[in-house]
Design a protein around this motif. Structure first.
Motif, PDB file in Angstrom:
ATOM      1  N   LEU A  49     129.692  67.849 174.857  1.00  0.00           N
ATOM      2  CA  LEU A  49     128.464  67.512 173.334  1.00  0.00           C
ATOM      3  C   LEU A  49     128.963  67.340 171.792  1.00  0.00           C
ATOM      4  O   LEU A  49     128.682  66.496 171.886  1.00  0.00           O
ATOM      5  CB  LEU A  49     127.118  68.208 173.534  1.00  0.00           C
ATOM      6  N   SER A  50     130.385  67.757 171.708  1.00  0.00           N
ATOM      7  CA  SER A  50     130.649  67.155 170.539  1.00  0.00           C
ATOM      8  C   SER A  50     130.843  65.843 170.304  1.00  0.00           C
ATOM      9  O   SER A  50     130.920  65.525 169.372  1.00  0.00           O
ATOM     10  CB  SER A  50     131.694  68.406 170.306  1.00  0.00           C
ATOM     11  N   LEU A  51     131.178  65.320 171.867  1.00  0.00           N
ATOM     12  CA  LEU A  51     132.072  64.206 172.066  1.00  0.00           C
ATOM     13  C   LEU A  51     131.126  63.014 171.215  1.00  0.00           C
ATOM     14  O   LEU A  51     129.588  63.204 171.367  1.00  0.00           O
ATOM     15  CB  LEU A  51     133.058  63.665 172.523  1.00  0.00           C
ATOM     16  N   ASP A  52     130.702  61.523 170.230  1.00  0.00           N
ATOM     17  CA  ASP A  52     130.099  60.603 170.349  1.00  0.00           C
ATOM     18  C   ASP A  52     129.646  60.563 171.631  1.00  0.00           C
ATOM     19  O   ASP A  52     130.125  59.772 172.320  1.00  0.00           O
ATOM     20  CB  ASP A  52     130.228  59.214 169.260  1.00  0.00           C
ATOM     21  N   ALA A  53     128.300  60.026 171.876  1.00  0.00           N
ATOM     22  CA  ALA A  53     126.794  59.916 173.392  1.00  0.00           C
ATOM     23  C   ALA A  53     127.824  59.886 174.604  1.00  0.00           C
ATOM     24  O   ALA A  53     128.503  58.688 174.810  1.00  0.00           O
ATOM     25  CB  ALA A  53     126.994  58.624 173.025  1.00  0.00           C
ATOM     26  N   PRO A  54     127.988  60.710 174.841  1.00  0.00           N
ATOM     27  CA  PRO A  54     128.836  61.608 175.926  1.00  0.00           C
ATOM     28  C   PRO A  54     127.919  60.976 176.767  1.00  0.00           C
ATOM     29  O   PRO A  54     129.226  60.314 177.926  1.00  0.00           O
ATOM     30  CB  PRO A  54     128.723  62.851 176.236  1.00  0.00           C
ATOM     31  N   GLU A  55     127.014  60.410 177.208  1.00  0.00           N
ATOM     32  CA  GLU A  55     126.604  60.003 178.222  1.00  0.00           C
ATOM     33  C   GLU A  55     126.770  58.912 178.616  1.00  0.00           C
ATOM     34  O   GLU A  55     125.751  57.990 179.722  1.00  0.00           O
ATOM     35  CB  GLU A  55     124.723  60.779 177.471  1.00  0.00           C
ATOM     36  N   ASP A  56     127.335  57.914 177.258  1.00  0.00           N
ATOM     37  CA  ASP A  56     127.950  56.926 177.966  1.00  0.00           C
ATOM     38  C   ASP A  56     129.404  57.023 178.315  1.00  0.00           C
ATOM     39  O   ASP A  56     129.195  55.741 178.776  1.00  0.00           O
ATOM     40  CB  ASP A  56     127.461  55.964 176.237  1.00  0.00           C
ATOM     41  N   GLY A  57     129.659  57.896 178.672  1.00  0.00           N
ATOM     42  CA  GLY A  57     131.136  57.762 179.552  1.00  0.00           C
ATOM     43  C   GLY A  57     132.068  58.219 178.282  1.00  0.00           C
ATOM     44  O   GLY A  57     131.994  57.927 177.207  1.00  0.00           O
TER      45      GLY A  57
ATOM     46  N   SER B  83     130.680  63.931 182.331  1.00  0.00           N
ATOM     47  CA  SER B  83     129.490  63.656 182.973  1.00  0.00           C
ATOM     48  C   SER B  83     128.937  64.293 183.589  1.00  0.00           C
ATOM     49  O   SER B  83     127.455  64.385 183.477  1.00  0.00           O
ATOM     50  CB  SER B  83     130.207  62.678 184.538  1.00  0.00           C
ATOM     51  N   LEU B  84     129.143  65.880 184.059  1.00  0.00           N
ATOM     52  CA  LEU B  84     128.962  66.420 184.611  1.00  0.00           C
ATOM     53  C   LEU B  84     127.718  67.368 183.695  1.00  0.00           C
ATOM     54  O   LEU B  84     126.511  67.079 183.770  1.00  0.00           O
ATOM     55  CB  LEU B  84     129.460  67.712 185.108  1.00  0.00           C
ATOM     56  N   VAL B  85     127.881  67.441 182.434  1.00  0.00           N
ATOM     57  CA  VAL B  85     127.123  67.976 181.108  1.00  0.00           C
ATOM     58  C   VAL B  85     126.007  67.016 180.835  1.00  0.00           C
ATOM     59  O   VAL B  85     125.102  67.241 180.458  1.00  0.00           O
ATOM     60  CB  VAL B  85     127.996  68.028 179.759  1.00  0.00           C
ATOM     61  N   ALA B  86     126.283  66.138 180.970  1.00  0.00           N
ATOM     62  CA  ALA B  86     125.177  65.412 180.555  1.00  0.00           C
ATOM     63  C   ALA B  86     124.265  64.975 181.981  1.00  0.00           C
ATOM     64  O   ALA B  86     123.387  64.402 181.250  1.00  0.00           O
ATOM     65  CB  ALA B  86     126.142  63.201 180.197  1.00  0.00           C
ATOM     66  N   ARG B  87     124.246  64.918 182.581  1.00  0.00           N
ATOM     67  CA  ARG B  87     123.426  65.077 184.263  1.00  0.00           C
ATOM     68  C   ARG B  87     122.937  66.541 183.786  1.00  0.00           C
ATOM     69  O   ARG B  87     121.947  66.267 184.173  1.00  0.00           O
ATOM     70  CB  ARG B  87     123.867  65.097 185.371  1.00  0.00           C
ATOM     71  N   LEU B  88     124.033  67.949 183.383  1.00  0.00           N
ATOM     72  CA  LEU B  88     122.776  68.757 183.331  1.00  0.00           C
ATOM     73  C   LEU B  88     121.576  68.498 182.133  1.00  0.00           C
ATOM     74  O   LEU B  88     121.051  69.104 182.302  1.00  0.00           O
ATOM     75  CB  LEU B  88     124.039  70.037 183.022  1.00  0.00           C
TER      76      LEU B  88
END
Ligand code: HEM
Length: 466
Positions: A294-302, A416-421
């Protein structure tokens, strides 16, 4: 004492037990030898033999007497192979020669060096960036369809195969997916088939049938790729890989692609499964990885290419999971010249075994080796250790060509799993990354050996998150 490819092709003596009588060892029961004991509990077998016989011992597996060398110095000697006396081709040939013939790992010395360089076109920076895009897209859309309760092993295996199809082949497998998956399962099973002859109905016969199916598949694809543009591995290899200035022949490409897909598919499946198993048991590490992602910028975008270097904790956990469960538990070679190790003369022709999975658990190198402690892989701790105490990717000339791909795939999966969760807001409701046995074999994971201490069965409802 330097051997060229020419000296490998000279006939080597078949080394029977008599030639190894000066070395301690055991033949095991008639016919099967020590094969079953090794298959049942590879690490337990290695430990018992080491304790009974010392760091150099012979055993009798898969119909061949072989000498195992134990410990990090032995690993370094064989992996670095300064005198070019250890043939990978002849070491792996009895196990893999039938179904994975002419793959890169089954080549040696000059020939191997040239083909390895040729395949390098598929692992250059631009190609890796394009695979990263494919991995991001494919992982995200697959995870979106994963149900709450899943058989993790089966799902990740399907996912790594689907991702291999897009990154390696530039296509979705579609209707052929199941058939190709089956061909691979059969080929991998043939590696450890107890009956080595392809008699009708045997595991080996199914493995060879799988190989023929894969050959047919690639032979149909190659003409479409010659002269075409594309960032997938197959297209790059068809157009840019050359040996001595000549493009690779169709049959060479077929063998390399079959080997590459096998090398990538089974190993990433079992290493990501091993990592999930540890994370299920260590919610504190789950949370640390979640925070890192989550410390990455916008992990939900990949994951972006720059992000790859920002996921140290993910790497530590991955490495620790592979320490506890090496996807390739043993590495085989055959000596093409006599050599001396640990006080013993070992004759030319001997099959030589070294053992990542056992070394990874030896108290000589690891404190409390069965404990899960990813901080063992912090830079200070790594620097203080023998560099061949941990080598799941092998080392020297045959060091895994796809290791950066494997790290990338692991990172994409977990981010991706973290973004999904996170989408689900409530972690505790996301259950089911828990049944990690292989539905077909009921073993975990279904590669050569499961460590004795691995818990095989897990409740299908163990929550993955705290
Ligand atoms: C966690 C994942 C992986 C592990 C643990 C792993 C492990 C290994 C090991 C131990 C070897 C060398 C065996 C020996 O020295 O005899 C090897 C070789 C190889 N691996 Fe991997 N591998 C992984 C993933 C991959 C991936 C993703 C690819 C392809 C994209 C790949 C491609 C290869 C190739 C082509 C070789 C042969 C290298 C040579 O002989 O020069 N591997 N791998």
């Amino acid at each position: 004492m330097s051997a060229s490819i020419a000296s490998v092709s000279k006939p080597l003596p078949r080394v029977g037990i008599n030639a190894l009588k000066h070395i301690p060892g055991e033949a095991g029961p008639p016919v099967v030898g020590t094969t079953m004991a090794q298959l049942k509990d590879h690490i337990g077998f290695s430990r018992a033999m080491h304790e009974r016989h010392g760091a150099v011992f012979w055993s009798n597996s898969f119909g061949h007497p072989a000498v195992t060398l134990v410990g990090a110095d032995a690993n370094e000697l064989v992996m670095m192979d300064k005198d070019k006396i250890f043939s990978s081709e002849l070491g792996w040939e009895p196990m893999m020669g039938h179904v994975f013939k002419n793959g890169l790992m089954l080549m040696d010395f000059d020939d191997h060096r040239k083909h390895r360089r040729a395949l390098g076109v598929a692992f250059k920076s631009n190609a890796m960036k394009s695979y990263l895009d494919q991995l991001n897209q494919g992982t995200k859309s697959a995870l979106a369809t994963w149900p709450h309760e899943i058989s993790f092993y089966a799902q990740i295996k399907q996912l790594t195969l689907d991702l291999a199809a897009t990154s390696f082949l530039g296509i979705s497998l579609g209707q052929e997916a199941q058939e190709i998956n089956k061909a691979f399962i059969d080929m991998v099973a043939a590696i450890t088939a107890v009956i080595r002859a392809p008699l009708p109905g045997t595991v080996m016969a199914r493995g060879l049938k799988g190989r023929r199916r894969m050959e047919q598949f690639f032979l149909a694809e190659i003409p479409k790729r010659r002269g075409a543009t594309g960032d997938d591995m197959l297209t790059l290899i068809c157009n840019e890989a050359s040996v001595d200035g000549e493009p690779l022949r169709d049959d060479e490409i077929v063998s390399h692609m079959i080997f590459l897909m096998m090398a990538a598919h089974d190993t990433t499946t079992s290493s990501i499964t091993a990592m999930i198993e540890q994370l299920i048991d260590h919610p504190d590490w789950q949370e640390r990885l979640r925070q890192e992602a989550l410390s990455l910028d916008a992990p939900e975008d990949g994951l972006r290419h720059d992000d790859l270097a920002k996921l140290d904790l993910h790497e530590y956990v991955f490495k620790e999971a592979m320490r506890l469960h090496a996807p390739i538990p043993t590495i085989l070679r055959r000596a093409v010249e006599p050599f001396h190790f640990g006080g013993f003369d070992i004759p030319a022709g001997t099959i030589v075994v070294i053992n990542p999975s056992y070394t990874h658990l030896m108290e000589d190198y690891w404190e409390a080796p069965l404990d899960f402690d990813p901080m063992r892989f912090s830079p200070e701790n790594v620097a203080a250790r023998h560099k061949f105490a941990w080598f799941p990717f092998s080392g020297g000339a045959h060091m895994c060509l796809g290791l950066h791909f494997a790290y990338m795939q692991m990172k994409v999966f977990f981010v991706s799993l973290v973004a999904r969760l996170s989408d689900r807001k409530d972690y505790s409701k996301f259950k089911g990354l828990a049944d990690i046995t292989d539905p077909e074999t009921k073993r975990w994971p279904p590669n050569i050996n499961a460590p004795a201490r691995t818990r095989i069965a897990k409740s299908a409802t163990t929550p993955v998150c705290p």
